[in-house]
Design a protein around this motif. Sequence first.
Motif, PDB file in Angstrom:
ATOM      1  N   HIS A   1       0.873  -1.172   0.138  1.00 45.39           N
ATOM      2  CA  HIS A   1       0.094   0.073   0.053  1.00 45.39           C
ATOM      3  C   HIS A   1       0.936   1.225   0.113  1.00 45.39           C
ATOM      4  O   HIS A   1       1.979   1.212   0.739  1.00 45.39           O
ATOM      5  N   ALA A   2       0.489   2.124  -0.636  1.00 44.71           N
ATOM      6  CA  ALA A   2       1.334   3.415  -0.787  1.00 44.71           C
ATOM      7  C   ALA A   2       1.235   4.169   0.585  1.00 44.71           C
ATOM      8  O   ALA A   2       2.139   4.894   0.760  1.00 44.71           O
ATOM      9  N   MET A   3       0.154   4.207   1.123  1.00 43.95           N
ATOM     10  CA  MET A   3      -0.038   4.697   2.496  1.00 43.95           C
ATOM     11  C   MET A   3      -0.706   3.829   3.509  1.00 43.95           C
ATOM     12  O   MET A   3      -1.123   2.796   3.019  1.00 43.95           O
ATOM     13  N   ASN A   4      -0.570   4.182   4.555  1.00 40.70           N
ATOM     14  CA  ASN A   4      -1.428   2.994   5.588  1.00 40.70           C
ATOM     15  C   ASN A   4      -2.785   3.297   5.550  1.00 40.70           C
ATOM     16  O   ASN A   4      -3.462   4.329   5.705  1.00 40.70           O
ATOM     17  N   LEU A   5      -3.501   1.855   5.184  1.00 39.35           N
ATOM     18  CA  LEU A   5      -4.976   2.000   5.024  1.00 39.35           C
ATOM     19  C   LEU A   5      -5.620   1.178   6.120  1.00 39.35           C
ATOM     20  O   LEU A   5      -7.019   1.340   6.399  1.00 39.35           O
ATOM     21  N   GLY A   6      -4.766   0.504   6.873  1.00 30.43           N
ATOM     22  CA  GLY A   6      -5.278  -0.236   8.044  1.00 30.43           C
ATOM     23  C   GLY A   6      -5.338  -1.818   7.801  1.00 30.43           C
ATOM     24  O   GLY A   6      -5.064  -2.301   6.801  1.00 30.43           O
ATOM     25  N   LYS A   7      -5.252  -2.364   8.955  1.00 27.97           N
ATOM     26  CA  LYS A   7      -5.059  -3.748   9.015  1.00 27.97           C
ATOM     27  C   LYS A   7      -6.322  -4.592   8.149  1.00 27.97           C
ATOM     28  O   LYS A   7      -6.042  -5.545   7.259  1.00 27.97           O
ATOM     29  N   GLY A   8      -7.653  -4.046   8.244  1.00 24.90           N
ATOM     30  CA  GLY A   8      -8.702  -4.666   7.482  1.00 24.90           C
ATOM     31  C   GLY A   8      -8.294  -4.644   5.941  1.00 24.90           C
ATOM     32  O   GLY A   8      -8.706  -5.448   5.418  1.00 24.90           O
ATOM     33  N   GLU A   9      -7.850  -3.488   5.716  1.00 25.08           N
ATOM     34  CA  GLU A   9      -7.767  -3.105   4.095  1.00 25.08           C
ATOM     35  C   GLU A   9      -6.488  -4.139   3.577  1.00 25.08           C
ATOM     36  O   GLU A   9      -6.389  -4.545   2.528  1.00 25.08           O
TER      37      GLU A   9
ATOM     38  N   SER B   1     -13.603 -11.342   1.855  1.00 27.93           N
ATOM     39  CA  SER B   1     -13.072  -9.797   1.059  1.00 27.93           C
ATOM     40  C   SER B   1     -14.130  -8.742   1.209  1.00 27.93           C
ATOM     41  O   SER B   1     -13.931  -7.700   0.774  1.00 27.93           O
ATOM     42  N   GLU B   2     -15.162  -9.131   1.376  1.00 26.68           N
ATOM     43  CA  GLU B   2     -16.466  -8.401   1.473  1.00 26.68           C
ATOM     44  C   GLU B   2     -16.956  -7.609   2.710  1.00 26.68           C
ATOM     45  O   GLU B   2     -17.613  -6.664   2.660  1.00 26.68           O
ATOM     46  N   VAL B   3     -16.345  -8.369   3.590  1.00 23.36           N
ATOM     47  CA  VAL B   3     -16.626  -7.514   5.067  1.00 23.36           C
ATOM     48  C   VAL B   3     -16.121  -6.239   5.117  1.00 23.36           C
ATOM     49  O   VAL B   3     -15.201  -5.860   4.891  1.00 23.36           O
ATOM     50  N   LYS B   4     -17.050  -5.341   5.720  1.00 19.65           N
ATOM     51  CA  LYS B   4     -16.746  -4.125   5.785  1.00 19.65           C
ATOM     52  C   LYS B   4     -15.518  -3.855   6.969  1.00 19.65           C
ATOM     53  O   LYS B   4     -15.504  -4.679   8.026  1.00 19.65           O
ATOM     54  N   GLY B   5     -14.902  -2.677   6.715  1.00 19.53           N
ATOM     55  CA  GLY B   5     -13.979  -2.355   8.108  1.00 19.53           C
ATOM     56  C   GLY B   5     -12.642  -2.188   7.286  1.00 19.53           C
ATOM     57  O   GLY B   5     -12.136  -3.101   6.800  1.00 19.53           O
ATOM     58  N   SER B   6     -12.023  -1.125   7.597  1.00 21.13           N
ATOM     59  CA  SER B   6     -10.526  -0.736   7.013  1.00 21.13           C
ATOM     60  C   SER B   6      -9.528  -0.863   8.389  1.00 21.13           C
ATOM     61  O   SER B   6      -8.435  -1.516   7.612  1.00 21.13           O
ATOM     62  N   ARG B   7      -9.806  -0.969   9.469  1.00 21.39           N
ATOM     63  CA  ARG B   7      -8.601  -1.117  10.528  1.00 21.39           C
ATOM     64  C   ARG B   7      -9.033  -2.622  11.460  1.00 21.39           C
ATOM     65  O   ARG B   7      -9.557  -3.613  11.014  1.00 21.39           O
ATOM     66  N   TYR B   8      -8.898  -2.377  12.759  1.00 24.53           N
ATOM     67  CA  TYR B   8      -9.195  -3.387  13.617  1.00 24.53           C
ATOM     68  C   TYR B   8     -10.621  -3.881  13.709  1.00 24.53           C
ATOM     69  O   TYR B   8     -10.936  -5.059  14.310  1.00 24.53           O
TER      70      TYR B   8
END
Length: 358
Positions: free
Chosen positions: A57-65, A165-172
């Motif tokens: 990832h070019a930038m931090n998007l979170g663990k979920g992403e 892969s479709e569950v919502k949430g970008s981070r923890y």
Amino acid sequence: MKNIVIIPALNPDDNLEKLAEKNIALGQEVIVVNDGSLSRYNAVFERLKDKCTVLEHAMNLGKGEAIKTALRYIKDENQRCDYIGIMDADGQHLPEDMAALLKAAARYGSSLILGSRTINNDVPWKSRMGNIITRKMFHMVSGQFISDTQTGLRAFPAGMLELMSEVKGSRYEYEMNVLIICAQRGISMKEVPIKTIYHDKENSCSHFHKIKDSFRIYRDLFKFSASSFSSFILDYGLFVVFSVILPSSSWGVMTANIAARVISAGYNYSMNCRFVFYEKKTLKTALDYLALAAFILVINSLALEAFTAGLGIPVYTAKIMTECVLFITSWIVQKYMIFRKAGQKGGSGSGQRKEALS
């Protein structure tokens, strides 16, 4: 049998290379996701490219992403595999435990396997308290007990790839949303005991932010609870209105109850699709929900009739008592029928019992 282990990483130390190498030695393929780490960590990821797949990832998007980036890669690149594991990059998970979870995933087929840590006084207090609060809230809103809701060590069959892969949430919060979705869909969840590893009493190597990430995790639990509670308020309010309009007879009370329940059920379904589980309204989900709502309506109507006509209890009091009976009945059905049946489909028996490592 082919297994793939996903390791999301942010500013990793030397543990990451050791984890990747050990997983490979144990026969797993490894996908590491560089989730926007600082440039001074580039050398770590460059060395890993000779040993495993590295996504960035070019930038931090979170663990979920980061997890979903790897899942989409497996899907889009048609990476054939049987089971998928996920583990943290900070050394808190052992590759041997990851292998045990993958073995359990193969044993139970259609279940989500969770690596369950022993939560005692040796665990840093913020991690211990966070886990206690989260597991109690999860139990309250889902009817299921998971002893370690915050574990990052998980495994599941490739057949669940699309769902994960479709569950919502970008981070923890992604990890909690996975549990909520599995509970809502009746997917069996099994816990396997794993070794508990923390580098220090404050768990300083963790990238978990107490306030921001806790809010994200609890937000969806609150939404789940709010949807159910608001549906109850709507149901009771409509029942009062209809019972005033309709004749004060047994059939009038029954009609008022059915009309209120049908409207509130439609409202609850829409709320869950749009704001809680973020799912499109499909014929399948509508039919599944309709079947459950019809069952609940029958129980609800029978209980209301018994309280009013059978015991002579005032209708508005009887409605409250009926909802209490309904809550208990719903919990029993979920715990001993719906989720037990889901577990049996995976060949695993019932409940979320912990399995011994083998």
